[in-house]
Write a protein that holds these residues in place. Structure first.
Motif, PDB file in Angstrom:
ATOM      1  N   ASN A 187       0.826  -1.209   0.000  1.00 39.48           N
ATOM      2  CA  ASN A 187       0.000   0.000   0.000  1.00 39.48           C
ATOM      3  C   ASN A 187       0.861   1.260   0.000  1.00 39.48           C
ATOM      4  O   ASN A 187       0.490   2.266  -0.623  1.00 39.48           O
ATOM      5  N   ASP A 188       2.002   1.212   0.704  1.00 34.87           N
ATOM      6  CA  ASP A 188       2.921   2.357   0.669  1.00 34.87           C
ATOM      7  C   ASP A 188       3.397   2.609  -0.758  1.00 34.87           C
ATOM      8  O   ASP A 188       3.458   3.756  -1.220  1.00 34.87           O
ATOM      9  N   ARG A 198      -2.435   3.032 -10.077  1.00 35.59           N
ATOM     10  CA  ARG A 198      -2.911   2.424  -8.832  1.00 35.59           C
ATOM     11  C   ARG A 198      -4.166   1.598  -9.110  1.00 35.59           C
ATOM     12  O   ARG A 198      -4.324   0.484  -8.590  1.00 35.59           O
ATOM     13  N   ILE A 199      -5.055   2.140  -9.942  1.00 41.02           N
ATOM     14  CA  ILE A 199      -6.262   1.405 -10.328  1.00 41.02           C
ATOM     15  C   ILE A 199      -5.890   0.113 -11.054  1.00 41.02           C
ATOM     16  O   ILE A 199      -6.484  -0.944 -10.826  1.00 41.02           O
ATOM     17  N   LYS A 200      -4.882   0.204 -11.917  1.00 44.35           N
ATOM     18  CA  LYS A 200      -4.425  -0.971 -12.668  1.00 44.35           C
ATOM     19  C   LYS A 200      -3.918  -2.064 -11.725  1.00 44.35           C
ATOM     20  O   LYS A 200      -4.230  -3.246 -11.893  1.00 44.35           O
ATOM     21  N   ALA A 201      -3.119  -1.668 -10.712  1.00 46.41           N
ATOM     22  CA  ALA A 201      -2.600  -2.636  -9.748  1.00 46.41           C
ATOM     23  C   ALA A 201      -3.727  -3.252  -8.929  1.00 46.41           C
ATOM     24  O   ALA A 201      -3.747  -4.465  -8.676  1.00 46.41           O
ATOM     25  N   ASN A 202      -4.693  -2.415  -8.517  1.00 46.36           N
ATOM     26  CA  ASN A 202      -5.825  -2.917  -7.731  1.00 46.36           C
ATOM     27  C   ASN A 202      -6.695  -3.862  -8.547  1.00 46.36           C
ATOM     28  O   ASN A 202      -7.208  -4.863  -8.029  1.00 46.36           O
ATOM     29  N   TYR A 311       5.841  -9.627  -7.306  1.00 49.69           N
ATOM     30  CA  TYR A 311       7.277  -9.359  -7.294  1.00 49.69           C
ATOM     31  C   TYR A 311       7.570  -8.093  -6.482  1.00 49.69           C
ATOM     32  O   TYR A 311       8.553  -8.038  -5.731  1.00 49.69           O
ATOM     33  N   VAL A 312       6.720  -7.081  -6.619  1.00 49.17           N
ATOM     34  CA  VAL A 312       6.900  -5.859  -5.818  1.00 49.17           C
ATOM     35  C   VAL A 312       6.703  -6.180  -4.341  1.00 49.17           C
ATOM     36  O   VAL A 312       7.485  -5.740  -3.483  1.00 49.17           O
ATOM     37  N   ARG A 313       5.688  -6.962  -4.025  1.00 48.60           N
ATOM     38  CA  ARG A 313       5.446  -7.350  -2.632  1.00 48.60           C
ATOM     39  C   ARG A 313       6.656  -8.101  -2.057  1.00 48.60           C
ATOM     40  O   ARG A 313       7.088  -7.831  -0.928  1.00 48.60           O
TER      41      ARG A 313
END
Length: 377
Positions: A187-188, A198-202, A311-313
């Protein structure tokens, strides 16, 4: 004192002292344990390991693999008239190109040559070039040498390969996400994205919500090895270029040796494995390795976008400073904030006249263009 070379055909025959004297083991990709996993699991590849020594002390290292590649794999990635491509494919349809790769064909980046600190690196690299020439001369079934993947900072050294009649070419860049220390959670990270991204990731997380995600142990990799291999084969079949197929028996060895530093994560739909990712934690970097996807489920459940999110997580959870997402699919990776790191390779035919033809052939090789997104606020 002049430099001399030693060439080994198996990791098991290399003196253990060579690794510690070279001082390369801080990088996982230059450890004998890492290299051994690939050699032991991929029996169809000829591996060689070159050490450059001064006064019997190693000052440089290079690893090679000899493989064969079908001509169509090469021509489909080369800019040429379609009729010419068809003609070349027809003429050489029953012939494979035997290639000696210097560098790890299963990794994207500068992981094939190591030059010891506090040494004249140009002289050491020159010795590696000579050793590759010797190895080539003594390898009967061989057409081409291919030395891969050098970042721009290395070119002032590696461009001396032009003196050995190699041609250079740019290949698709590695896509790197540089992580901010203040990103403690996903979320950060998302809070620094523009609304569109952000919408794309969600959306990827929402569509993939029915998937059950599981970090694999060694036993899990053993249990699902055949499924992992099939899913990996799917991605290979969809790739523009792939020099060699990895036997995922390699992953069993890597997990056994490197424990939590080597990550394999599976994605299940109704108890069926429909995707996986793999990654290696190397110092402060997290490097994406191969993935596998059931493409019949990909659009509905956003498996690939979810893998990129994860991968980001994983990069954040492992306190990594950067994530190397590797080559291919550069545009979608840039929507997550990945930046390109250019890579240069060198190629040479073993014989003089075919090499002249190869050089003009290489001039027609063009990397794909893509839109570089700027997703951060």
């Amino acid at each position: 004192m002049s430099l001399n070379s030693e060439i080994f055909s198996s990791i098991t025959t290399i003196p253990k002292s060579y690794w510690s004297q070279l001082g390369c083991e801080d990088n996982i990709y230059y450890t004998p344990e890492f290299l051994k996993a690939f050699e032991f699991a991929n029996k169809g590849i000829d591996f060689n390991y070159i050490f450059i020594l001064r006064d019997q002390i190693p000052v440089a290292f290079a690893n090679t693999q000899r493989i064969s590649i079908g001509i169509e794999t090469i021509t489909k990635n080369t800019r040429m008239p379609s009729l010419t491509r068809q003609l070349v494919n027809t003429i050489f349809r029953h012939r494979n190109l035997h290639v000696l790769f210097c560098g790890n064909i299963f990794l994207s980046g500068e992981y094939g040559i190591f030059l010891k600190e506090n040494q004249d690196k140009t002289t050491a690299f020159n010795a590696i070039a000579r050793a590759l020439g010797l190895l080539s001369k003594n390898t009967r079934k061989l057409h081409t040498l291919f030395i891969k993947d050098f970042e721009n900072d290395s070119l002032h050294i590696t461009n001396l390969l032009h003196l050995y009649d190699y041609a250079s070419m740019q290949v698709e860049p590695n896509m790197i996400i540089y992580l901010k220390p203040e990103w403690q959670t996903f979320n950060d990270y998302k809070s620094d994205l523009k609304s569109k991204y952000r919408i794309k990731a969600n959306k990827a997380d929402a569509k993939s919500k029915p998937l059950e995600v599981q970090l694999f142990s060694k036993n899990d990799i053993i249990t699902h090895k055949n499924e992992l291999q099939d899913l990996y084969q799917n991605t290979i079949d969809n790739a523009d270029f792939n020099a060699q197929i990895l036997n995922l028996e390699t992953y069993i060895h890597l997990k056994e040796t490197f424990k939590e530093a080597f990550l394999v994560q599976g994605y299940f739909l109704k108890n069926k494995l429909v995707g996986f990712l793999s990654a290696m934690k190397n110092g402060t970097h997290l490097d994406a390795h191969f993935i596998g996807i059931d493409y019949s489920k990909n659009n509905t459940y956003a498996i690939y976008p979810r893998i990129l999110n994860d991968y980001v997580r994983l990069g954040i959870s492992t306190n990594s400073s950067q994530i190397n997402l590797g080559r291919t699919a550069s545009e979608i990776k840039s929507t997550l904030g990945a930046q390109p790191k250019p890579l240069t390779c060198y190629c040479k035919h073993k014989r003089y006249l075919p090499n002249k033809i190869l050089k003009s052939f290489i001039k027609n090789v063009r990397i794909k263009t893509y839109k570089q997104h700027q997703p951060y606020k």
